[in-house]
Write an enzyme that holds these catalytic residues in place. Structure first.
Site, short mmCIF file in Angstrom:
data_model
loop_
_atom_site.label_atom_id
_atom_site.label_comp_id
_atom_site.label_asym_id
_atom_site.label_seq_id
_atom_site.Cartn_x
_atom_site.Cartn_y
_atom_site.Cartn_z
N MET A 1 32.89 41.86 44.93
CA MET A 1 33.98 42.00 44.95
C MET A 1 34.08 40.55 43.99
SD MET A 1 35.57 44.20 45.60
CE MET A 1 36.56 43.81 45.53
N ARG A 2 33.32 39.40 43.78
CA ARG A 2 33.07 38.19 43.36
C ARG A 2 34.19 38.26 41.72
NH1 ARG A 2 28.69 35.77 43.84
NH2 ARG A 2 30.22 34.58 45.48
N ALA A 3 33.63 39.70 40.69
CA ALA A 3 34.07 39.92 39.57
C ALA A 3 34.96 40.54 39.15
CB ALA A 3 33.17 41.55 39.02
N ASP B 1 24.84 34.69 39.23
CA ASP B 1 26.24 35.60 39.35
C ASP B 1 27.20 34.65 39.91
OD1 ASP B 1 28.10 37.88 40.20
OD2 ASP B 1 27.63 37.08 42.44
N ARG B 2 27.00 33.53 39.94
CA ARG B 2 27.85 32.33 40.41
C ARG B 2 29.53 31.95 39.16
NH1 ARG B 2 29.35 31.69 46.16
NH2 ARG B 2 26.51 31.60 47.08
#
Length: 647
Positions: free
Chosen positions: A273-275, A192-193
């Site tokens: 919410m990173r996406a 995910d990073r």
């Protein structure tokens, strides 16, 4: 030194090249993960990127590449004076076998021993500041290095607290990782990073493959001449990066496109919410890259294709990627919603009422029902499995299951006979009492060979987890195969997260078979499990003998990887060779595995008011431990299960 293969000369791989260029324009996107089969020029393209990045102004003599216009106030080499040097951007490569000292830095041994002072020697994170940090085979990286890398990438700083050294320095870099999924998947936390991900495949088009060969042979024949032929094209790309960087602050991201981004990410049900943030940054970068000043639907769609494939996986074994039809439906739905006032819809456009859910569930459960006899059993819901470990301390491949001696793990003690690297504190402690007797005068230590202490490091290893699964009628008749499949699926997910090598042996009817030879691709094991058919008698002895044979072969191929055998059965044995007793044959086969010291866990699948305890007897013969099926859940039963046998 021969020049690198030019970026512009790469044939195909448009998504990969675009992802790297957009990250060069807007480093806050968060880097690129390149997934692909071997021999697809992944490393070649990444290494060629560095030549396109603009040169940097750095503080003269600063080992941390501080910007003269905005130096790091906490730089270990500060305070800085006036002046500036100009140098190319760096591409720093992090090898799989790197140690923690190499990554974050350590005490400067030379100055510590000769001058008696504590001084910090920077690592690769410092060297990569304001450049590119490239991790080849990132899925094989040591877990403790992954944690350090994640912290630095997230905070833009590296912190070192060790051996009397306390240092913090800036570490902002473009993170690029490459991996071959056949060698194992990536930890979800690291996955995910990465801001963007690209799947790279070799072209099946004959003309494209021909051009790849032609250019590669031309480069090998005359690297300098080939690079010169493509110098203008690379220079044009480099100038375009500089221009896009300058225009990026002026790019406008309208509320309409913000709502489109939020709607698409919600439609794909991505976590967190990173996406949304990555899609917004990527869309802005693409807008600047094409020379515009306002983000449009086209920019958003391209950003979604690059930012969501690795984030939409609801399970580690889901195939990465964005389904084209699903993407188009999400974009159309977003277009229909962006003009609506969210206050007008109290339900927020969520799923249908709960009253409809049971009917939908019944329809879904009723679809595709297979015949009872010989049909694949749909696995029950997976769960978080408790940790199964091989006892003792091994020396296997890096992973997250069992204890192991390693070259890059945490230091647990010093030793005079074994270890990896110098244990500084132990060496100094051993030498300190003898300094006066050795006539020490002034700074520095007087050392002898007797003072040398080695660092004994300990980490975690991945194991070979071999599943021997009973698929006979005695399991299917009581409709237990669904629960068994769900349990094995949960253990496979655990093996995926702990970076194990896995294999599957099944036994039913008259024989056992290797459903999946040991592999690092846990996805393949799941695919085989979901196609597992049941029925017939129970050749338990043959299943154990087949497992013994597989483990014997793997011991020769990879002797350092310790095995863990997980036998999933109710313990019944109803099939054997003519003239043999199936129960006695099973016990003899179990004794062979026990004699080889194979760590074994028997998962007892027996149920009902009357229990025969056959699985317990099998576990005793295997010199292992026995767990009930329901005891595999980490939430229901806490703790760690270690097989009885020591390695």
């Amino acid at each position: 030194m021969a020049p690198r293969f030019p970026f512009s000369a790469v044939v195909g791989h448009d998504d990969l090249r675009l992802s790297l260029l957009l990250n060069a324009v807007h480093p806050a996107i968060g880097g690129v993960l390149v997934r692909g089969e071997k021999g697809t020029a992944k490393s070649t393209i990444v290494r060629a990127l560095a030549a396109l990045l603009p040169d940097l102004d750095v503080v003269p003599g600063c080992r941390f590449a501080c910007d003269p216009a905005n130096p790091d106030p906490d730089c270990p080499d500060g305070p800085h004076g006036a002046g500036a040097d100009r140098r190319p951007s760096r591409l720093v490569e992090l090898p799989v076998g790197a140690t923690e000292d190499r990554l974050v830095g350590s005490l400067d041994l030379e100055r510590a021993l000769t001058e008696g002072v504590r001084a910090y020697q920077p690592g690769l994170l410092a060297a990569a500041h304001r450049g590119v940090l490239y991790v080849d085979e990132v899925n094989l990286l040591h877990d403790h290095l992954v944690d350090l890398l994640l912290d630095a990438a997230a905070m833009g700083r590296a912190h070192v607290e060790r051996e009397g050294v306390s240092v913090s320095h800036a570490a902002s870099f473009l993170l690029v990782g490459t991996m071959n999924p056949e060698e194992g998947e990536l930890r979800p936390q690291l996955l995910d990073r990465f801001g963007l991900t690209v799947q790279v495949l070799a072209s099946r088009d004959v003309s494209t493959r021909t051009e790849v060969i032609r250019r590669r042979l031309s480069y090998e024949a005359d690297p300098a001449g080939f690079a010169a032929d493509w110098a203008d094209a690379d220079a044009e790309l480099a100038a375009r990066i500089v221009k896009a960087r300058a225009e990026l602050p002026n790019v406008v991201l309208p509320d309409t496109e913000l709502r489109r981004i939020a709607a698409v990410c919600a439609a794909f049900e991505v976590d967190g919410m990173r996406a949304d943030l990555v899609v917004a940054r990527t869309a802005s970068a693409h807008c600047a890259w094409r020379g515009a000043n306002t983000v449009t639907e086209e920019d958003v769609e391209i950003a979604v294709r690059l930012a969501l494939p690795h984030r939409r996986r609801r399970d580690p074994f889901d195939e990465p990627g964005v389904d084209e039809q699903q993407l188009q439906e999400a974009m159309q739905q977003a277009s229909a919603e962006i003009d609506d006032d969210p206050d007008d819809d109290p339900d927020g456009g969520e799923s249908p009422p709960e009253s409809q859910a049971p009917q939908q569930q019944q329809q879904q459960q009723g679809e595709g029902k297979a015949p009872k006899d010989q049909a694949p059993a749909a696995p029950s819901s997976a769960f978080k499995a408790r940790l199964l470990q091989v006892p003792g301390v091994g020396e296997g491949a890096p992973g997250r299951r069992s204890r192991a001696r390693s070259t890059g793990g945490r230091t647990v003690r010093s030793s005079t006979v074994d270890g990896h690297g110098l244990h500084l504190i132990g060496t100094v402690t051993a030498a300190a009492p003898h300094q006066r007797a050795r006539g020490r005068d002034g700074a520095g230590l007087r050392l002898t060979g007797e003072d040398l202490r080695l660092a004994v490091r300990e980490g975690k290893e991945g194991n070979l987890v071999l599943f021997a699964v009973d698929a006979s009628g005695s399991m299917a008749a009581r409709q237990r195969m669904s629960a068994v499949s769900g349990a094995v699926l949960s253990l496979l997910r655990d093996a995926y997260q702990r970076r194990d090598k896995v294999g599957v042996v099944t036994f039913r009817g008259t024989e056992a078979q290797v459903a999946l030879p040991p592999t690092s691709s846990v996805d393949a094991a799941v695919a085989r499990l979901r196609k597992l058919r049941t029925g017939g008698r129970t050749p338990l002895a043959d299943g154990l003998l087949k497992a013994h044979k597989v483990l014997s072969v793997e011991r020769l191929r990879d002797p350092r990887r310790r095995p863990l055998l997980v036998v999933v059965t109710d313990g019944r044995a109803t099939a054997a060779r003519p003239g043999h007793d199936p129960v006695q044959d099973s016990l003899r086969a179990a004794a062979m595995l026990a004699a080889d010291g194979v760590a074994t866990v028997v998962v007892d699948c027996e149920n009902g008011p009357v229990r025969l305890g056959l699985a317990d007897k099998l576990a005793t013969a295997l010199d292992g431990v026995c767990l009930r099926l329901e005891q595999l859940s980490a939430e229901q039963v806490a703790g760690v299960v270690r097989a009885t046998r020591a390695a």
